[in-house]
Design an enzyme around this catalytic site. Structure first.
Site, PDB file in Angstrom:
ATOM      1  N   TRP A  11       3.465  10.603  -2.841  1.00  0.00           N
ATOM      2  CA  TRP A  11       4.770  11.278  -2.737  1.00  0.00           C
ATOM      3  C   TRP A  11       5.722  10.606  -1.753  1.00  0.00           C
ATOM      4  O   TRP A  11       6.853  11.048  -1.596  1.00  0.00           O
ATOM      5  CB  TRP A  11       4.556  12.750  -2.363  1.00  0.00           C
ATOM      6  CG  TRP A  11       4.081  13.584  -3.509  1.00  0.00           C
ATOM      7  CD1 TRP A  11       3.991  13.205  -4.818  1.00  0.00           C
ATOM      8  CD2 TRP A  11       3.653  14.952  -3.459  1.00  0.00           C
ATOM      9  NE1 TRP A  11       3.531  14.249  -5.585  1.00  0.00           N
ATOM     10  CE2 TRP A  11       3.314  15.343  -4.776  1.00  0.00           C
ATOM     11  CE3 TRP A  11       3.519  15.892  -2.437  1.00  0.00           C
ATOM     12  CZ2 TRP A  11       2.853  16.613  -5.093  1.00  0.00           C
ATOM     13  CZ3 TRP A  11       3.063  17.163  -2.754  1.00  0.00           C
ATOM     14  CH2 TRP A  11       2.736  17.520  -4.068  1.00  0.00           C
ATOM     15  N   LYS A  12       5.249   9.594  -1.059  1.00  0.00           N
ATOM     16  CA  LYS A  12       6.113   8.873  -0.114  1.00  0.00           C
ATOM     17  C   LYS A  12       6.843   9.882   0.789  1.00  0.00           C
ATOM     18  O   LYS A  12       6.261  10.900   1.153  1.00  0.00           O
ATOM     19  CB  LYS A  12       7.059   7.931  -0.871  1.00  0.00           C
ATOM     20  CG  LYS A  12       6.255   7.039  -1.837  1.00  0.00           C
ATOM     21  CD  LYS A  12       7.026   5.916  -2.458  1.00  0.00           C
ATOM     22  CE  LYS A  12       6.086   5.122  -3.367  1.00  0.00           C
ATOM     23  NZ  LYS A  12       6.679   3.932  -3.950  1.00  0.00           N
ATOM     24  N   HIS A  96      -0.051  -0.185   1.830  1.00  0.00           N
ATOM     25  CA  HIS A  96       0.955  -0.049   0.778  1.00  0.00           C
ATOM     26  C   HIS A  96       2.057  -1.080   1.042  1.00  0.00           C
ATOM     27  O   HIS A  96       2.386  -1.360   2.198  1.00  0.00           O
ATOM     28  CB  HIS A  96       1.537   1.374   0.787  1.00  0.00           C
ATOM     29  CG  HIS A  96       2.389   1.629  -0.420  1.00  0.00           C
ATOM     30  ND1 HIS A  96       3.686   1.175  -0.509  1.00  0.00           N
ATOM     31  CD2 HIS A  96       2.121   2.250  -1.594  1.00  0.00           C
ATOM     32  CE1 HIS A  96       4.174   1.526  -1.698  1.00  0.00           C
ATOM     33  NE2 HIS A  96       3.246   2.180  -2.372  1.00  0.00           N
ATOM     34  N   GLU A  98       5.129  -0.932   0.933  1.00  0.00           N
ATOM     35  CA  GLU A  98       6.236  -0.453   1.780  1.00  0.00           C
ATOM     36  C   GLU A  98       5.849  -0.533   3.255  1.00  0.00           C
ATOM     37  O   GLU A  98       6.692  -0.774   4.117  1.00  0.00           O
ATOM     38  CB  GLU A  98       6.633   0.969   1.352  1.00  0.00           C
ATOM     39  CG  GLU A  98       7.440   0.928   0.049  1.00  0.00           C
ATOM     40  CD  GLU A  98       7.280   2.130  -0.863  1.00  0.00           C
ATOM     41  OE1 GLU A  98       6.842   3.202  -0.389  1.00  0.00           O
ATOM     42  OE2 GLU A  98       7.592   1.991  -2.061  1.00  0.00           O
ATOM     43  N   GLU A 168      -0.927  -3.054  -6.838  1.00  0.00           N
ATOM     44  CA  GLU A 168       0.467  -2.633  -7.029  1.00  0.00           C
ATOM     45  C   GLU A 168       1.379  -3.845  -6.865  1.00  0.00           C
ATOM     46  O   GLU A 168       1.764  -4.184  -5.735  1.00  0.00           O
ATOM     47  CB  GLU A 168       0.848  -1.579  -5.983  1.00  0.00           C
ATOM     48  CG  GLU A 168       0.028  -0.311  -6.048  1.00  0.00           C
ATOM     49  CD  GLU A 168       0.786   0.880  -5.457  1.00  0.00           C
ATOM     50  OE1 GLU A 168       0.913   1.876  -6.171  1.00  0.00           O
ATOM     51  OE2 GLU A 168       1.258   0.795  -4.310  1.00  0.00           O
ATOM     52  N   GLY A 174       8.819   1.174  -8.284  1.00  0.00           N
ATOM     53  CA  GLY A 174      10.117   1.848  -8.281  1.00  0.00           C
ATOM     54  C   GLY A 174      11.195   1.100  -9.050  1.00  0.00           C
ATOM     55  O   GLY A 174      12.374   1.410  -8.937  1.00  0.00           O
ATOM     56  N   GLY A 235       3.966   6.707  -8.093  1.00  0.00           N
ATOM     57  CA  GLY A 235       4.993   7.100  -7.128  1.00  0.00           C
ATOM     58  C   GLY A 235       5.977   8.074  -7.770  1.00  0.00           C
ATOM     59  O   GLY A 235       5.703   9.268  -7.932  1.00  0.00           O
ATOM     60  N   GLY A 236       7.114   7.542  -8.209  1.00  0.00           N
ATOM     61  CA  GLY A 236       8.207   8.363  -8.737  1.00  0.00           C
ATOM     62  C   GLY A 236       7.772   9.400  -9.766  1.00  0.00           C
ATOM     63  O   GLY A 236       8.176  10.565  -9.693  1.00  0.00           O
TER      64      GLY A 236
END
Ligand code: 13P
Length: 251
Positions: A11-12, A96, A98, A168, A174, A235-236
């Site tokens: 869910w970031k 991750h 990010e 990933e 994204g 993710g999204g």
């Protein structure tokens, strides 16, 4: 070797506690018939404890999106493995892209985090994947090999059974651009071969490798049908319970 599939939602930095509770309610209401898949959610740190009971009733395991590598200490703003376990986390995402790109986490630190997760009793999901630049330079295998070997350095082979890998590709996160099932399968099989040659073939056969990067209801089925893809890190498309359920039905 049959490996139990995993569907994980990252869910970031989205979703309040109330939104998370509503998500679980909707999910719980219509998830029937898909009990053979491990369902994991990775909410914000502050949401883990408050939704613990609801998640457990819905057969959802919770995880954190990061942890600090030290046992404890003067690290303002950080959270330890022990705190996460106490809050109800069973899992933790590590490395991750990010975290790697926006927060400068490098392989050495990621490795310490994997070790800390295991000591704390958390199951780590080690995320690996190349950037667009690296893929265009045909360096994807070198990058992923390095991330795996460095990230899993000094881990006792028996502990590797607790570890999950998530491939990933950064260019697919994204962006709506997914790796083709062929490209993803190729990389997953490569990851399994690295694990087999660095450690044991038995570990390589049993370790679960997830694909992440623009997984959606319309591409999930083809991806999850690949022999070395053991599920997804979404993710999204995990932010809406209905969409996540549609992905779950792809199994
Ligand atoms: P998207 O599914 O939004 O591409 O994100 C993937 C991801 O980063 C999961 O960890």
């Amino acid at each position: 070797m049959s490996r139990k599939k995993i569907l994980a939602g990252n869910w970031k930095m989205y979703k309040s506690i109330n939104e998370a509770r509503n998500w679980i309610r909707v999910f719980q209401g219509s998830k029937k018939g898909v009990l053979h898949v491990d369902i994991l959610l990775f909410p914000a740190y502050t949401t883990i404890y408050p939704i613990g009971k609801e998640a457990s009733k819905a057969n959802i395991s919770l995880g954190a999106q990061n942890l600090h590598e030290a046992e404890e200490g003067a690290y303002t703003g950080e959270v330890s493995g022990k705190m996460l376990v106490e809050a109800g986390a069973d899992w933790v995402l590590i490395g991750h892209s990010e975290r790697r790109i926006l927060f400068g986490e490098h392989d050495e630190r990621i490795n310490l985090k994997v070790l800390r997760a295991l000591i704390s009793g958390l199951k780590p999901i080690l995320c690996v994947g190349e950037t667009l630049e690296e893929r265009e330079a045909n360096q994807q295998e070198d990058v992923v090999r390095r991330q795996l070997i460095e990230g899993l350095k000094d881990i006792h082979p028996d502990d590797l059974y607790q570890v999950v890998i998530a491939y990933e590709p950064v260019w697919a996160i994204g962006t709506g651009q997914t790796a083709t099932p062929q490209d993803a399968q190729e990389m997953h099989s490569f990851i399994r071969s690295i694990i087999g040659s660095q450690w044991k073939s038995r570990i390589a056969e049993s370790i679960r490798i997830l694909y992440g990067g623009s997984v959606k209801p319309d591409n999930a089925k083809e991806l999850f049908a690949c022999p070395d893809i053991d599920g997804g890190l979404v993710g999204g498309a995990s932010l809406k319970a209905e969409t996540f359920l549609s992905i779950l039905r792809a199994f």
